[in-house]
Enzyme design. Structure first.
Site, PDB file in Angstrom:
ATOM      1  N   LYS A   1      71.083  57.458  65.068  1.00  0.00           N
ATOM      2  CA  LYS A   1      70.145  58.591  65.043  1.00  0.00           C
ATOM      3  C   LYS A   1      69.180  58.523  66.229  1.00  0.00           C
ATOM      4  CE  LYS A   1      66.364  58.284  62.222  1.00  0.00           C
ATOM      5  NZ  LYS A   1      65.113  58.416  62.988  1.00  0.00           N
ATOM      6  N   ASN A   2      68.588  57.352  66.414  1.00  0.00           N
ATOM      7  CA  ASN A   2      67.532  57.256  67.414  1.00  0.00           C
ATOM      8  C   ASN A   2      68.063  57.258  68.847  1.00  0.00           C
ATOM      9  OD1 ASN A   2      65.691  57.345  65.400  1.00  0.00           O
ATOM     10  ND2 ASN A   2      65.294  55.140  65.329  1.00  0.00           N
TER      11      ASN A   2
ATOM     12  N   CYS B   1      52.950  60.147  59.571  1.00  0.00           N
ATOM     13  CA  CYS B   1      53.916  60.386  58.487  1.00  0.00           C
ATOM     14  C   CYS B   1      53.803  59.239  57.489  1.00  0.00           C
ATOM     15  CB  CYS B   1      55.319  60.509  59.049  1.00  0.00           C
ATOM     16  SG  CYS B   1      55.896  58.963  59.750  1.00  0.00           S
TER      17      CYS B   1
ATOM     18  N   ASP C   1      62.741  48.856  61.629  1.00  0.00           N
ATOM     19  CA  ASP C   1      63.596  49.700  60.794  1.00  0.00           C
ATOM     20  C   ASP C   1      64.498  48.889  59.853  1.00  0.00           C
ATOM     21  OD1 ASP C   1      62.430  51.850  62.039  1.00  0.00           O
ATOM     22  OD2 ASP C   1      64.061  52.178  63.459  1.00  0.00           O
TER      23      ASP C   1
ATOM     24  N   ARG D   1      59.485  64.740  63.765  1.00  0.00           N
ATOM     25  CA  ARG D   1      58.562  64.287  64.813  1.00  0.00           C
ATOM     26  C   ARG D   1      59.155  64.419  66.208  1.00  0.00           C
ATOM     27  NH1 ARG D   1      54.535  61.685  64.111  1.00  0.00           N
ATOM     28  NH2 ARG D   1      54.885  60.529  66.025  1.00  0.00           N
TER      29      ARG D   1
HETATM   30  N1  EPU Z   1      52.208  53.817  69.737  1.00  0.00           N
HETATM   31  C1  EPU Z   1      50.992  54.070  70.326  1.00  0.00           C
HETATM   32  N2  EPU Z   1      50.848  55.160  71.144  1.00  0.00           N
HETATM   33  C2  EPU Z   1      51.884  56.017  71.395  1.00  0.00           C
HETATM   34  C3  EPU Z   1      53.114  55.776  70.772  1.00  0.00           C
HETATM   35  C4  EPU Z   1      53.235  54.672  69.938  1.00  0.00           C
HETATM   36  O1  EPU Z   1      50.043  53.331  70.131  1.00  0.00           O
HETATM   37  O2  EPU Z   1      51.707  56.988  72.146  1.00  0.00           O
HETATM   38  C5  EPU Z   1      52.376  52.654  68.834  1.00  0.00           C
HETATM   39  C6  EPU Z   1      52.623  53.069  67.390  1.00  0.00           C
HETATM   40  O3  EPU Z   1      51.423  53.215  66.676  1.00  0.00           O
HETATM   41  C7  EPU Z   1      53.438  51.939  66.837  1.00  0.00           C
HETATM   42  C8  EPU Z   1      54.230  51.463  68.044  1.00  0.00           C
HETATM   43  O4  EPU Z   1      53.565  51.973  69.198  1.00  0.00           O
HETATM   44  O5  EPU Z   1      52.617  50.883  66.431  1.00  0.00           O
HETATM   45  C9  EPU Z   1      55.670  51.899  68.015  1.00  0.00           C
HETATM   46  O6  EPU Z   1      55.739  53.283  68.024  1.00  0.00           O
HETATM   47  P1  EPU Z   1      56.868  54.022  68.836  1.00  0.00           P
HETATM   48  O7  EPU Z   1      56.244  55.116  69.635  1.00  0.00           O
HETATM   49  O8  EPU Z   1      57.727  53.036  69.536  1.00  0.00           O
HETATM   50  O9  EPU Z   1      57.640  54.696  67.696  1.00  0.00           O
HETATM   51  P2  EPU Z   1      58.374  56.026  67.843  1.00  0.00           P
HETATM   52  O10 EPU Z   1      58.870  56.166  69.223  1.00  0.00           O
HETATM   53  O11 EPU Z   1      57.559  57.101  67.244  1.00  0.00           O
HETATM   54  C10 EPU Z   1      60.758  55.054  67.312  1.00  0.00           C
HETATM   55  C11 EPU Z   1      61.810  55.340  66.291  1.00  0.00           C
HETATM   56  C12 EPU Z   1      61.342  54.817  64.926  1.00  0.00           C
HETATM   57  C13 EPU Z   1      61.123  53.310  65.049  1.00  0.00           C
HETATM   58  C14 EPU Z   1      60.097  53.027  66.169  1.00  0.00           C
HETATM   59  C15 EPU Z   1      59.909  51.557  66.457  1.00  0.00           C
HETATM   60  C16 EPU Z   1      62.884  57.292  67.156  1.00  0.00           C
HETATM   61  C17 EPU Z   1      63.145  58.754  67.036  1.00  0.00           C
HETATM   62  N3  EPU Z   1      62.062  56.763  66.249  1.00  0.00           N
HETATM   63  O12 EPU Z   1      59.599  55.759  66.869  1.00  0.00           O
HETATM   64  O13 EPU Z   1      62.385  55.062  64.013  1.00  0.00           O
HETATM   65  O14 EPU Z   1      60.638  52.797  63.828  1.00  0.00           O
HETATM   66  O15 EPU Z   1      60.536  53.655  67.400  1.00  0.00           O
HETATM   67  O16 EPU Z   1      61.107  50.969  66.850  1.00  0.00           O
HETATM   68  O17 EPU Z   1      63.437  56.645  68.019  1.00  0.00           O
HETATM   69  C18 EPU Z   1      63.332  55.405  61.881  1.00  0.00           C
HETATM   70  O18 EPU Z   1      64.405  55.570  62.471  1.00  0.00           O
HETATM   71  O19 EPU Z   1      63.235  55.296  60.636  1.00  0.00           O
HETATM   72  C19 EPU Z   1      62.114  55.347  62.691  1.00  0.00           C
HETATM   73  C20 EPU Z   1      60.912  55.532  62.183  1.00  0.00           C
END
Ligand code: EPU
Length: 427
Positions: free
Chosen positions: A29-30, A122, A315, A98
């Site tokens: 998915k990701n 979320c 995850d 998102r």
């Molecule tokens: N963070 C920040 N600032 C930002 C972005 C993130 O401080 O601008 C922090 C977040 O608070 C968190 C950490 O960085 O503590 C990780 O967040 P990240 O941005 O890496 O998460 P994401 O990109 O929103 C993706 C996956 C998630 C997965 C996380 C961590 C996708 C679409 N989603 O989310 O997947 O848990 O990386 O690996 O790629 C899932 O598949 O169930 C899922 C939630």
């Protein structure tokens, strides 16, 4: 472009369950979602091994509302963006997922302005997007907020740009997409290097975009000004699904479950934790297959901490926590990345898990526990699938509600478990 996903919202599971056979892991998915968004840079785009899951379907509906011609046959997706326009973009649908934020790079390049609903937090926690915003601004886009909307407009610059992605996965992917299709050098410091990010990197490299990735999480991208008219690539298999089936096999295999397209290399740290916890498995690196054996009698308590790649994936925190309920003695879970990602433990406590939540990031799991049937609600995607796994080892009949969360990220999960001999009734 329609597909029916939420045909049920409750599952019922009985104990005991003995699983055996082969499971084929689907596309990630990701990895699929940013690649689909990247497809909007081209006139024609073909993507293989795309999982047929809820989040992909919703994202494709959003993309259809842009006037993009979407064809999704089997696991192959084709996009034709010739008539793309932002006039009828379905912003109500964007609120549902998102990853709408992935639309910015391609649509800003084409239309120079885009307004989307702000992606607030979320169920797993606060989901800041400050790294995205700083990145878009560094490329020259102007940010304006109005109520609950996030707007960027303008033209990207052609300067050499140096930005930090703070190890954030989707922020790194967004920066990569902008950097790839503008002249000028981009340096991304603290870039995420999760396997799905590298899937995007490899695809961009296949278009002659020069990207170097160094061991200190620095990416240097020398982009090309104009994307080619056509592009084609494949989604990697999902290491999170693979790790989930490893846990399922360790708890229910009789005698073994074979996991094909397992992405062994992406799971190194997770696999070493599994070994430490007494999970019995064999690796066949040549065929990328893991054979997992029933390990209920050999499980031991371990401490673990989620981390950025190549550390323990957040995850997989929930399925691994379930495994530890069956281990002797006390395990400690430290969820570093998301402050609400342990909240699901409150729901699952109904099944008589013995847990102590120490603070939003840490919990103790006391094993070994005989899980008891209950009615539990799926908390989020990963916790939801863990509730299925818990139901398979809990005595009595477990009912799981809100299972639409699970369909968002696991392709045909019920069919795959049924093929292994699992019995799950859809209500
Ligand atoms: N963070 C920040 N600032 C930002 C972005 C993130 O401080 O601008 C922090 C977040 O608070 C968190 C950490 O960085 O503590 C990780 O967040 P990240 O941005 O890496 O998460 P994401 O990109 O929103 C993706 C996956 C998630 C997965 C996380 C961590 C996708 C679409 N989603 O989310 O997947 O848990 O990386 O690996 O790629 C899932 O598949 O169930 C899922 C939630």
């Amino acid at each position: 472009m329609q597909d029916i996903f939420y045909i049920y919202n409750m599952l019922s599971l009985c104990w005991p369950q003995d699983l055996s056979g082969i499971v084929d892991i689907s596309g990630s998915k990701n990895a699929a979602l940013p690649l689909i968004a990247c497809g909007l840079f081209f006139e024609q785009f073909t993507l293989h091994n795309v999982p047929r899951i809820g989040d992909v379907m919703t994202f494709l509906e959003i993309i259809s509302s842009l006037g993009v011609d979407v064809s999704f046959i089997g696991n192959t997706l084709t996009l034709d963006t010739t008539n793309m326009s932002i006039e009828n973009l379905d912003t109500e649908l964007v609120k549902k997922i998102r990853v709408g934020i992935f639309l910015f790079p391609a649509l800003l390049k084409r239309f120079h302005t885009l307004t989307l609903p702000f992606p607030w937090g979320c169920n797993i926690g606060k989901r800041p997007i400050d790294e995205h915003i700083r990145g878009f601004e560094a490329f020259g886009y102007i940010n304006e907020w109005s109520d609950d909307m996030l707007q960027f407009s303008g033209n990207y610059n052609t300067n050499d740009v140096r930005i930090s992605a703070g190890f954030a996965v989707t922020a790194t992917e967004n920066m990569l997409m902008i950097a790839a299709f503008r002249s000028g050098r981009t340096t991304i410091e603290l870039a995420a290097i999760e396997p799905h990010v590298m899937n995007l990197v490899e695809f961009l490299r296949s278009l002659d975009i020069v990207i170097t990735v160094s061991h200190d999480h620095m990416m240097i991208i020398d982009g090309i000004k104009y994307p080619p008219k056509r592009a084609e690539t494949s989604v990697i298999h999902d290491y999170i699904e693979s790790g989930t089936f490893l846990v399922l096999g360790a708890l229910t295999a009789m005698p073994s479950v074979e996991i094909k397209n397992a992405r062994i290399n992406d799971l190194r740290f997770f696999l070493s934790k599994c070994r430490e916890a007494g999970v019995r498995f064999d690796l066949n690196e040549q065929t990328d297959t893991i054979t997992v054996y029933n390990s209920r009698s050999s499980l031991r308590a371990v401490n673990f901490q989620t981390n950025i790649y190549p550390g323990f994936p957040t995850d997989l925190q929930s399925p691994f926590s379930l495994l530890l309920t069956q281990a002797e003695w006390v395990s400690r879970v430290h969820e570093v990345l998301f402050e609400w990602r342990l909240n699901w433990l409150v729901e699952i406590e109904k099944m008589k898990w013995h847990i102590a939540i120490m603070n939003p990031h840490e919990a103790l799991i006391f094993g070994k526990t005989h899980l008891k049937w209950s009615t539990v609600s799926s908390w989020d995607l990963r916790a939801g699938v863990t509730m299925i796994l818990a139901g398979m080892i809990a005595r009595g009949e477990t009912t799981i509600t809100n299972v639409e969360y699970i369909d968002r990220g696991y392709e045909g999960i019920l069919g795959k478990i049924a093929k292994l001999g699992g019995k799950i009734e859809v209500i």
